[in-house]
Design a protein around this motif. Structure first.
Motif, PDB file in Angstrom:
ATOM      1  N   ALA A   8       0.815  -1.207   0.000  1.00 17.85           N
ATOM      2  CA  ALA A   8       0.000   0.000   0.000  1.00 17.85           C
ATOM      3  C   ALA A   8       0.852   1.263   0.000  1.00 17.85           C
ATOM      4  CB  ALA A   8      -0.931   0.007   1.200  1.00 17.85           C
ATOM      5  N   ASN A   9       2.052   1.160   0.464  1.00 12.03           N
ATOM      6  CA  ASN A   9       2.910   2.342   0.562  1.00 12.03           C
ATOM      7  C   ASN A   9       3.925   2.427  -0.567  1.00 12.03           C
ATOM      8  OD1 ASN A   9       1.615   3.115   2.884  1.00 12.03           O
ATOM      9  ND2 ASN A   9       3.024   2.002   4.222  1.00 12.03           N
ATOM     10  N   ALA A  10       3.684   1.717  -1.654  1.00  9.25           N
ATOM     11  CA  ALA A  10       4.613   1.773  -2.779  1.00  9.25           C
ATOM     12  C   ALA A  10       4.576   3.174  -3.392  1.00  9.25           C
ATOM     13  CB  ALA A  10       4.231   0.738  -3.829  1.00  9.25           C
ATOM     14  N   PRO A  11       5.747   3.754  -3.677  1.00  7.72           N
ATOM     15  CA  PRO A  11       5.757   5.111  -4.244  1.00  7.72           C
ATOM     16  C   PRO A  11       5.207   5.106  -5.672  1.00  7.72           C
ATOM     17  CG  PRO A  11       7.971   4.202  -4.203  1.00  7.72           C
ATOM     18  CD  PRO A  11       7.083   3.220  -3.486  1.00  7.72           C
ATOM     19  N   SER A  12       4.387   6.085  -5.982  1.00  6.23           N
ATOM     20  CA  SER A  12       3.830   6.183  -7.333  1.00  6.23           C
ATOM     21  C   SER A  12       4.803   6.944  -8.220  1.00  6.23           C
ATOM     22  CB  SER A  12       2.473   6.885  -7.303  1.00  6.23           C
ATOM     23  OG  SER A  12       2.628   8.181  -6.808  1.00  6.23           O
ATOM     24  N   GLN A  13       4.819   6.582  -9.471  1.00  9.38           N
ATOM     25  CA  GLN A  13       5.700   7.212 -10.436  1.00  9.38           C
ATOM     26  C   GLN A  13       4.928   8.272 -11.207  1.00  9.38           C
ATOM     27  OE1 GLN A  13       8.966   6.537 -10.765  1.00  9.38           O
ATOM     28  NE2 GLN A  13       8.775   5.118  -9.050  1.00  9.38           N
ATOM     29  N   PRO A  14       5.472   9.470 -11.361  1.00 11.31           N
ATOM     30  CA  PRO A  14       4.782  10.499 -12.150  1.00 11.31           C
ATOM     31  C   PRO A  14       4.804  10.145 -13.634  1.00 11.31           C
ATOM     32  CG  PRO A  14       6.942  11.278 -11.476  1.00 11.31           C
ATOM     33  CD  PRO A  14       6.723   9.958 -10.799  1.00 11.31           C
ATOM     34  N   SER A  18       6.448  13.774 -21.826  1.00 12.15           N
ATOM     35  CA  SER A  18       6.488  13.314 -23.213  1.00 12.15           C
ATOM     36  C   SER A  18       5.371  12.316 -23.511  1.00 12.15           C
ATOM     37  CB  SER A  18       7.840  12.677 -23.526  1.00 12.15           C
ATOM     38  OG  SER A  18       8.060  11.551 -22.704  1.00 12.15           O
ATOM     39  N   GLN A  19       4.871  11.616 -22.517  1.00 16.00           N
ATOM     40  CA  GLN A  19       3.752  10.699 -22.711  1.00 16.00           C
ATOM     41  C   GLN A  19       2.417  11.397 -22.518  1.00 16.00           C
ATOM     42  OE1 GLN A  19       4.184   7.334 -20.161  1.00 16.00           O
ATOM     43  NE2 GLN A  19       5.947   6.517 -21.279  1.00 16.00           N
ATOM     44  N   LEU A  20       2.391  12.461 -21.758  1.00 14.08           N
ATOM     45  CA  LEU A  20       1.156  13.176 -21.477  1.00 14.08           C
ATOM     46  C   LEU A  20       0.805  14.176 -22.573  1.00 14.08           C
ATOM     47  CD1 LEU A  20      -1.035  13.575 -19.331  1.00 14.08           C
ATOM     48  CD2 LEU A  20       0.403  15.319 -18.310  1.00 14.08           C
ATOM     49  N   LEU A  21       1.807  14.752 -23.217  1.00 19.16           N
ATOM     50  CA  LEU A  21       1.595  15.803 -24.205  1.00 19.16           C
ATOM     51  C   LEU A  21       0.711  15.384 -25.391  1.00 19.16           C
ATOM     52  CD1 LEU A  21       2.237  18.744 -24.702  1.00 19.16           C
ATOM     53  CD2 LEU A  21       4.292  18.025 -25.911  1.00 19.16           C
ATOM     54  N   PRO A  22       0.900  14.216 -26.012  1.00 20.66           N
ATOM     55  CA  PRO A  22       0.004  13.849 -27.117  1.00 20.66           C
ATOM     56  C   PRO A  22      -1.458  13.729 -26.697  1.00 20.66           C
ATOM     57  CG  PRO A  22       1.943  12.450 -27.126  1.00 20.66           C
ATOM     58  CD  PRO A  22       1.980  13.249 -25.865  1.00 20.66           C
ATOM     59  N   TRP A  23      -1.706  13.221 -25.512  1.00 24.94           N
ATOM     60  CA  TRP A  23      -3.079  13.104 -25.034  1.00 24.94           C
ATOM     61  C   TRP A  23      -3.686  14.467 -24.742  1.00 24.94           C
ATOM     62  CZ3 TRP A  23      -5.684   8.903 -25.838  1.00 24.94           C
ATOM     63  CH2 TRP A  23      -5.002   7.699 -25.957  1.00 24.94           C
ATOM     64  N   ALA A  24      -2.882  15.377 -24.217  1.00 21.04           N
ATOM     65  CA  ALA A  24      -3.359  16.734 -23.958  1.00 21.04           C
ATOM     66  C   ALA A  24      -3.678  17.452 -25.274  1.00 21.04           C
ATOM     67  CB  ALA A  24      -2.325  17.514 -23.159  1.00 21.04           C
TER      68      ALA A  24
END
Length: 69
Positions: A8-14, A18-24
């Protein structure tokens, strides 16, 4: 039987930009197309002949405050 252990305490990765820009960019394009079809597709600025698109989005035009009469 397999047992899966999750932490439950595993750190999340942002998500990298470069992967978000095409979707935006795709979301922005869809937004601008929807604003055009709801707000401007009629009369002298119509890209398509006839009133089909205007009648299809007619109630949305009034709900969003675009005049059309």
């Amino acid at each position: 039987m397999n047992t899966t252990i999750t932490h439950a305490n595993a750190p999340s990765q942002p998500i990298p930009l470069s992967q978000l820009l095409p979707w935006a960019a795709f979301a922005l394009l869809l937004f601008l197309l929807s604003v055009y079809f709801v707000g401007a597709e009629q009369g002298s600025v119509a890209l398509f002949k006839g009133n089909g698109i205007h009648e299809f989005v007619h109630d949305s035009r009034h709900m969003l405050g675009f005049p059309c009469h």
